[in-house]
Write a protein that holds these residues in place. Structure first.
Motif, short mmCIF file in Angstrom:
data_model
loop_
_atom_site.label_atom_id
_atom_site.label_comp_id
_atom_site.label_asym_id
_atom_site.label_seq_id
_atom_site.Cartn_x
_atom_site.Cartn_y
_atom_site.Cartn_z
N THR A 6 0.84 -1.19 0.00
CA THR A 6 0.00 0.00 0.00
C THR A 6 0.88 1.25 0.00
OG1 THR A 6 -0.12 0.09 2.41
CG2 THR A 6 -1.82 -1.20 1.28
N ALA A 7 0.25 2.39 -0.22
CA ALA A 7 0.99 3.65 -0.23
C ALA A 7 1.62 3.90 1.13
CB ALA A 7 0.07 4.79 -0.63
N GLN A 8 0.96 3.52 2.19
CA GLN A 8 1.49 3.72 3.54
C GLN A 8 2.74 2.86 3.75
OE1 GLN A 8 -1.25 2.65 6.62
NE2 GLN A 8 -0.04 3.60 8.23
N GLU A 9 2.74 1.64 3.23
CA GLU A 9 3.90 0.75 3.39
C GLU A 9 5.10 1.22 2.59
OE1 GLU A 9 1.63 -3.49 4.20
OE2 GLU A 9 2.14 -2.92 2.14
N THR A 10 4.86 1.82 1.43
CA THR A 10 5.97 2.28 0.59
C THR A 10 6.37 3.72 0.86
OG1 THR A 10 4.45 2.94 -1.19
CG2 THR A 10 5.37 0.70 -1.28
N GLY A 11 5.56 4.44 1.63
CA GLY A 11 5.89 5.82 1.95
C GLY A 11 5.47 6.82 0.89
N GLU A 12 4.66 6.40 -0.06
CA GLU A 12 4.20 7.30 -1.11
C GLU A 12 2.99 8.09 -0.64
OE1 GLU A 12 3.72 5.60 -4.95
OE2 GLU A 12 5.40 4.21 -4.66
N ALA A 13 2.76 9.22 -1.30
CA ALA A 13 1.62 10.07 -0.95
C ALA A 13 0.34 9.44 -1.49
CB ALA A 13 1.80 11.46 -1.54
N ILE A 14 -0.73 9.59 -0.72
CA ILE A 14 -2.03 9.06 -1.13
C ILE A 14 -2.74 10.12 -1.96
CG2 ILE A 14 -4.28 8.29 -0.31
CD1 ILE A 14 -2.93 7.06 2.08
N VAL A 15 -3.26 9.72 -3.10
CA VAL A 15 -4.02 10.61 -3.97
C VAL A 15 -5.38 10.86 -3.31
CG1 VAL A 15 -5.03 10.83 -6.28
CG2 VAL A 15 -2.86 9.64 -5.97
N GLY A 67 -9.04 10.80 -2.52
CA GLY A 67 -10.08 9.88 -2.97
C GLY A 67 -9.61 8.44 -3.08
N GLN A 68 -8.33 8.21 -2.90
CA GLN A 68 -7.77 6.85 -2.99
C GLN A 68 -8.00 6.12 -1.67
OE1 GLN A 68 -3.60 6.82 -3.87
NE2 GLN A 68 -3.34 4.70 -3.25
N ALA A 69 -8.38 4.86 -1.76
CA ALA A 69 -8.53 4.04 -0.56
C ALA A 69 -7.16 3.78 0.04
CB ALA A 69 -9.22 2.72 -0.90
N GLU A 70 -7.08 3.74 1.36
CA GLU A 70 -5.80 3.50 2.02
C GLU A 70 -5.27 2.10 1.71
OE1 GLU A 70 -6.04 4.23 6.17
OE2 GLU A 70 -6.72 6.30 5.92
N SER A 71 -6.15 1.19 1.38
CA SER A 71 -5.73 -0.19 1.11
C SER A 71 -5.40 -0.43 -0.37
CB SER A 71 -6.83 -1.15 1.54
OG SER A 71 -8.02 -0.87 0.81
N ALA A 72 -5.49 0.59 -1.21
CA ALA A 72 -5.21 0.41 -2.65
C ALA A 72 -3.74 0.13 -2.87
CB ALA A 72 -5.63 1.66 -3.41
N PRO A 73 -3.42 -0.87 -3.70
CA PRO A 73 -2.01 -1.19 -3.95
C PRO A 73 -1.36 -0.15 -4.87
CG PRO A 73 -3.40 -2.61 -5.26
CD PRO A 73 -4.31 -1.80 -4.38
N VAL A 74 -0.06 0.06 -4.66
CA VAL A 74 0.66 0.99 -5.53
C VAL A 74 1.50 0.25 -6.57
CG1 VAL A 74 0.76 2.86 -3.84
CG2 VAL A 74 2.58 1.15 -3.89
N ASN A 75 1.68 -1.04 -6.40
CA ASN A 75 2.53 -1.80 -7.32
C ASN A 75 1.80 -3.01 -7.90
OD1 ASN A 75 2.42 -3.22 -4.92
ND2 ASN A 75 4.50 -3.98 -5.08
N PHE A 76 0.55 -2.83 -8.32
CA PHE A 76 -0.24 -3.94 -8.87
C PHE A 76 0.31 -4.32 -10.23
CE2 PHE A 76 -4.03 -5.46 -11.23
CZ PHE A 76 -4.21 -6.62 -10.52
N ARG A 77 0.66 -5.60 -10.39
CA ARG A 77 1.20 -6.12 -11.65
C ARG A 77 0.38 -7.34 -12.06
NH1 ARG A 77 7.28 -5.64 -9.61
NH2 ARG A 77 7.52 -3.42 -9.94
N PRO A 78 -0.63 -7.13 -12.90
CA PRO A 78 -1.49 -8.25 -13.29
C PRO A 78 -0.76 -9.32 -14.09
CG PRO A 78 -2.07 -6.30 -14.54
CD PRO A 78 -1.08 -5.87 -13.50
N GLY A 79 0.29 -8.94 -14.80
CA GLY A 79 1.05 -9.92 -15.58
C GLY A 79 1.68 -10.99 -14.71
N ARG A 80 2.22 -10.58 -13.57
CA ARG A 80 2.81 -11.55 -12.64
C ARG A 80 1.75 -12.49 -12.08
NH1 ARG A 80 7.58 -9.05 -8.91
NH2 ARG A 80 8.99 -8.58 -10.64
N ILE A 81 0.58 -11.95 -11.79
CA ILE A 81 -0.50 -12.78 -11.25
C ILE A 81 -0.93 -13.80 -12.30
CG2 ILE A 81 -2.91 -12.74 -10.49
CD1 ILE A 81 -2.25 -10.05 -9.15
N VAL A 82 -1.02 -13.40 -13.55
CA VAL A 82 -1.40 -14.31 -14.63
C VAL A 82 -0.37 -15.43 -14.77
CG1 VAL A 82 -1.68 -14.48 -17.14
CG2 VAL A 82 -2.80 -12.64 -15.89
#
Length: 94
Positions: A28-37, A39-54
């Protein structure tokens, strides 16, 4: 076992594996230290990579399908092996 049955089983394993893999490796943004946009949920991932999941889901589903088909062919685990309910009593000759 028909190839269409194997494909259907593979698809089911793939979907299950994809859903299981979703939360792994995300930060999450809190774990990586990035600023939250705003309207963004606090639990939204900042490094989502669907290719790796596939890729991960494909490999896991292939292994699970291969094990399932091998078990179907060789009968390693059968219904009798997992039946934990006691058998009903035999009727007496009355």
């Amino acid at each position: 076992m028909q190839i269409t049955s194997i494909a259907a089983i593979y698809f089911l394993f793939w979907v299950m594996s994809a859903f299981v893999m979703l939360p792994f490796g995300l930060r999450t943004a809190q774990e990586t230290g990035e600023a939250i946009v705003p309207g963004q949920a606090e639990s939204a991932p900042v490094n989502f990579r669907p290719g790796r999941i596939v890729i991960r889901a494909t490999v896991i589903a292939a292994v699970l399908t291969a094990l399932f088909v091998a078990n179907y062919q060789y009968g390693w685990i059968t219904v009798a092996d997992i039946d934990v309910l006691p058998k009903p009593p035999e009727p007496t000759g009355a």
